[in-house]
Structure formats: C-alpha cells, structure tokens
Design a protein around this motif. Sequence first.
Motif, short mmCIF file in Angstrom:
data_model
loop_
_atom_site.label_atom_id
_atom_site.label_comp_id
_atom_site.label_asym_id
_atom_site.label_seq_id
_atom_site.Cartn_x
_atom_site.Cartn_y
_atom_site.Cartn_z
N PRO A 160 26.39 6.96 7.11
CA PRO A 160 26.15 8.42 7.21
C PRO A 160 26.34 9.10 5.86
CG PRO A 160 28.32 7.89 8.03
CD PRO A 160 27.66 6.57 7.75
N GLY A 161 25.80 10.30 5.77
CA GLY A 161 25.92 11.05 4.54
C GLY A 161 25.07 12.30 4.60
N PRO A 162 25.24 13.21 3.65
CA PRO A 162 24.49 14.47 3.66
C PRO A 162 23.07 14.28 3.14
CG PRO A 162 25.90 14.36 1.73
CD PRO A 162 26.21 13.12 2.53
N ALA A 163 22.15 15.07 3.68
CA ALA A 163 20.76 15.06 3.20
C ALA A 163 20.65 16.00 2.01
CB ALA A 163 19.82 15.47 4.33
N ASP A 164 21.27 15.62 0.92
CA ASP A 164 21.36 16.49 -0.26
C ASP A 164 20.48 16.03 -1.41
OD1 ASP A 164 22.77 14.23 -0.89
OD2 ASP A 164 24.60 15.25 -1.53
N GLN A 165 19.54 15.11 -1.13
CA GLN A 165 18.59 14.65 -2.13
C GLN A 165 17.17 14.95 -1.65
OE1 GLN A 165 19.71 13.48 -5.09
NE2 GLN A 165 21.81 13.72 -4.31
N THR A 166 16.21 14.86 -2.55
CA THR A 166 14.83 15.13 -2.16
C THR A 166 13.93 13.94 -2.50
OG1 THR A 166 14.45 16.24 -4.29
CG2 THR A 166 15.02 17.63 -2.40
N LEU A 167 13.08 13.59 -1.55
CA LEU A 167 12.08 12.53 -1.72
C LEU A 167 10.72 13.21 -1.78
CD1 LEU A 167 11.61 9.38 -1.70
CD2 LEU A 167 11.07 9.66 0.73
N TRP A 168 10.05 13.05 -2.92
CA TRP A 168 8.73 13.66 -3.11
C TRP A 168 7.64 12.66 -2.76
CZ3 TRP A 168 4.30 12.54 -5.74
CH2 TRP A 168 3.39 13.58 -5.98
N GLY A 169 6.59 13.14 -2.12
CA GLY A 169 5.44 12.29 -1.84
C GLY A 169 4.17 13.11 -1.74
N GLU A 170 3.06 12.45 -1.97
CA GLU A 170 1.76 13.10 -1.82
C GLU A 170 1.08 12.55 -0.57
OE1 GLU A 170 -1.66 14.49 -4.82
OE2 GLU A 170 -1.47 12.30 -4.69
N LEU A 171 0.80 13.43 0.38
CA LEU A 171 0.14 13.05 1.63
C LEU A 171 -1.37 13.22 1.45
CD1 LEU A 171 0.52 12.26 4.65
CD2 LEU A 171 0.41 14.72 5.15
N CYS A 172 -2.12 12.16 1.71
CA CYS A 172 -3.58 12.19 1.58
C CYS A 172 -4.24 11.66 2.84
CB CYS A 172 -4.04 11.34 0.39
SG CYS A 172 -3.52 11.93 -1.23
N TYR A 173 -5.37 12.24 3.20
CA TYR A 173 -6.18 11.75 4.30
C TYR A 173 -7.58 12.32 4.14
CZ TYR A 173 -5.06 16.37 6.21
OH TYR A 173 -4.90 17.71 6.38
N ARG A 174 -8.54 11.74 4.86
CA ARG A 174 -9.93 12.18 4.77
C ARG A 174 -10.25 13.13 5.93
NH1 ARG A 174 -12.60 9.89 0.02
NH2 ARG A 174 -11.29 8.10 -0.52
N GLY A 175 -11.08 14.12 5.65
CA GLY A 175 -11.55 15.01 6.69
C GLY A 175 -10.56 16.11 7.01
N SER A 176 -10.81 16.76 8.14
CA SER A 176 -10.02 17.93 8.50
C SER A 176 -8.88 17.63 9.47
CB SER A 176 -10.93 19.00 9.12
OG SER A 176 -11.61 18.47 10.27
N PRO A 206 -16.59 7.02 12.26
CA PRO A 206 -18.03 7.12 12.48
C PRO A 206 -18.62 8.45 12.08
CG PRO A 206 -16.79 7.22 14.55
CD PRO A 206 -15.83 6.81 13.49
N ALA A 207 -17.83 9.51 12.00
CA ALA A 207 -18.38 10.82 11.66
C ALA A 207 -18.67 10.96 10.17
CB ALA A 207 -17.42 11.92 12.10
N ALA A 208 -18.20 10.00 9.39
CA ALA A 208 -18.30 10.16 7.94
C ALA A 208 -19.73 10.29 7.46
CB ALA A 208 -17.62 8.98 7.25
N SER A 209 -20.65 9.46 8.00
CA SER A 209 -22.02 9.49 7.52
C SER A 209 -22.75 10.76 7.96
CB SER A 209 -22.78 8.25 8.02
OG SER A 209 -22.74 8.19 9.43
N ALA A 210 -22.39 11.29 9.10
CA ALA A 210 -23.06 12.48 9.62
C ALA A 210 -22.53 13.76 8.99
CB ALA A 210 -22.89 12.54 11.14
N HIS A 211 -21.28 13.76 8.61
CA HIS A 211 -20.65 14.95 8.05
C HIS A 211 -19.91 14.57 6.77
CE1 HIS A 211 -21.59 16.98 11.84
NE2 HIS A 211 -21.06 15.95 12.46
N ALA A 212 -20.65 14.36 5.71
CA ALA A 212 -20.06 13.86 4.48
C ALA A 212 -18.97 14.79 3.96
CB ALA A 212 -21.15 13.68 3.41
N ASP A 213 -19.19 16.13 4.13
CA ASP A 213 -18.20 17.05 3.62
C ASP A 213 -16.87 16.93 4.35
OD1 ASP A 213 -19.36 17.97 5.93
OD2 ASP A 213 -19.15 20.10 5.39
N SER A 214 -16.89 16.52 5.63
CA SER A 214 -15.66 16.38 6.41
C SER A 214 -14.91 15.11 6.05
CB SER A 214 -15.97 16.38 7.91
OG SER A 214 -16.66 15.20 8.27
N PHE A 215 -15.53 14.27 5.20
CA PHE A 215 -14.90 13.01 4.81
C PHE A 215 -14.26 13.13 3.43
CE2 PHE A 215 -15.16 8.30 3.88
CZ PHE A 215 -14.28 7.94 4.88
#
Length: 367
Positions: free
Chosen positions: A60-76, A35-44
Amino acid sequence: MPEIEMPKSHGTARRSRLAAASASLIAAVALTTVPAASAHADSFSLNCAPHTVSVRITDPGPADQTLWGELCYRGSTEPSTVQILVHGAAYNHAYWDFPVGNGYYSYVQAATAVGYATFDVDRIGIGNSSHPASSSVGVTAAAVSLHDGITALRAGSVDGHAFSHVIIVGHSLGSYETWVEVATYQDVDAVIVTGALHGVNPAAPPTFFHTDAYPAVMDPKFANSGLDTGYLTTKPGTRESMMYSTATVDPAVVTADEANKDTTTIAEAQSAAPIFSLPPTQAYSYKITVPTLSISGTDDFFHCPGVTLYDCNNTASVEAFESQYYQPAAHVQIVMMPYTGHALALSTTAPATDAVMLTFALSHVAP
C-alpha cells in the motif's frame, strides 16, 4: 509459429520489400477488423491525446505520483481493448511511436490500424511522468504504477472510456517490469514481452551500467533537469552498438535515438538483476496465466552473445529453455527475429515484428 527466414544481404530494396509485405498483412487485418474504414476514410483517422494518471509506487501507499501516457485510437469510437505500451531503459514513449520514417517505426500506428487503442506511457521516473527520488524507482515501483494505470484504463478514468480488455506490451526493462506487474496483479488479458529472455549476456550489464552509462546530469540533455545522480543515461555514441544489429540498423534512427534518449535508475538495475537468478518455477513470468508472446532479435546484445543456455539462431533451442519459465496456462509463443538487435521496434525489421505481435494479439484478444 514458423521460423522467420530473411536474407543476409540488406539495404533499401530489402527494406522496401519487407515493409510492403508487413504493411499488406497489417492492412489486410485492418480491413477485416475495422470494416467501416474503407467506406468512411475520415472516421479512420488517428486520434491521440495525452493523459496523466495519479499512481502509487508502493502498495500500500499514497497515489502521489503521476504516470503520463498518450491514448490513441482510430475513428470516433474507442474500441473495447487497449494495449498499454511499456518502453525499456533509457527510452521513453517515443520508442513505440518513433519520429522517423513516417510511421515505419511506429507500433502505435500499426496497432491502431487493426483496431486497438494504445496507451503509450512514460514509465515512472521518465519523460512526462513524475520523477521521485531515484532510490525509490525500482522494478516493483514501476509495476505498482503500471497496475494503477491499468486499473484507470479499466475504470474509465482515462478519457472517460472503460476498456473491457487490456494487453500489456513491454520492451526490455519494461518487459521485466511487465513480468512483475502481471505476476503480482493478474489484471491483463494477454502479455507481449519483447527483448526479454531469461539468459543474459554476462558482458551486457557491466557494459550498459558501468561503461556506457553515467549520471544523467552529466549529459547536456539533462544537465538542468534537477535529477539526482541515481538517474542514469547513456553516453553519447554508445547506443548503436548496444541496441542494433549491423544488418538491420537505419542511421537516421540511430541519430534520432540519441536525440530522444532518456533515463533509467541505479535502483532499476539493482532490482532487475535478481529476476534472472530465480529458478524457472519461481520466476515472475511463471505466474502468468494468460496468453503470452515473447519476441526477441537473434542479434540481441543483452540476451544472445555469451549465452550458452540456448542458441538465439535456433528458435527451438530458445523455446526449449524459455518454456521452463512459463507455466502451460500461458501457452507461451517464442519468436526470434533474424538479424535484429535489442531495439526491435527501431530496427528495419520493425514492420515484420509488428505483424507478428498483432497476429498474436488478434488471435487472443479482439480489438
């Protein structure tokens, strides 16, 4: 869910009407959930940042690999629910946030618009994630790495924010690996699989792995990658016929699809094949006990032509067959997108597909 009807004619006008209708639905939902999106467009505004998670590929096994990801969300402020997005074979994270159409082909944009966070990953062996020997990159290895990624999201190891709820969203091979992950670890609140039915076009596997694919190092894009010959990619000019329907294909997307293509492995193909030979009550999907949506295109090359177990143009037929592979606790919903090929997120029907997926998500796990 009612069957979706679309006219057989196609073109710019139909695409515009479809986009407008789907965008209106997504926007309406966004206003009720944020609901805050319309009132605070910049925060969205959309906030995205890359993260790398240490993961295993054996358990079981070692954590010797890497999983890359992009985290996205709106606002602060990050929401309590994240959707982890898992692409298919010979794709990477760009599948869910495609660089064509100014967001038209972006599930990331649609999901964050209604209040979810997304963690859009490169599966193990793909893109920005680590590349172990191809022989070790099968569906079980992928499932273990995804589990470690989900654990990190819940623990707050990604961006310092602990997510209370996780929805896993898979496509094609990423959906098969989703079945394995959820069946093994039971660590998510809802499941969305796309391009993943239990009937297989008998011509599809040999076409993809023997005719249209070759060792990635033989392709100019990967010639200097150092990948071993068990890593495969698609030959130039083969993706359109496999991934799209002529009724809903955008030529600009096909061009970008070729440029953004990625790899898969022989081990993934070999380990995925037995999944489809299991009896319904022994299938990985049958072990899922949380709400599940399965959405596919009626023109899906991998799961529709040559299949006599169901009729992709008859949702009730598909539902009757697929429901055997899910126990009642999953409350599985089956949706078939008309005139749509295997790459649902990259077809001109993408906004409508997004709307179906988000309607399901919002009805089960709030952002």
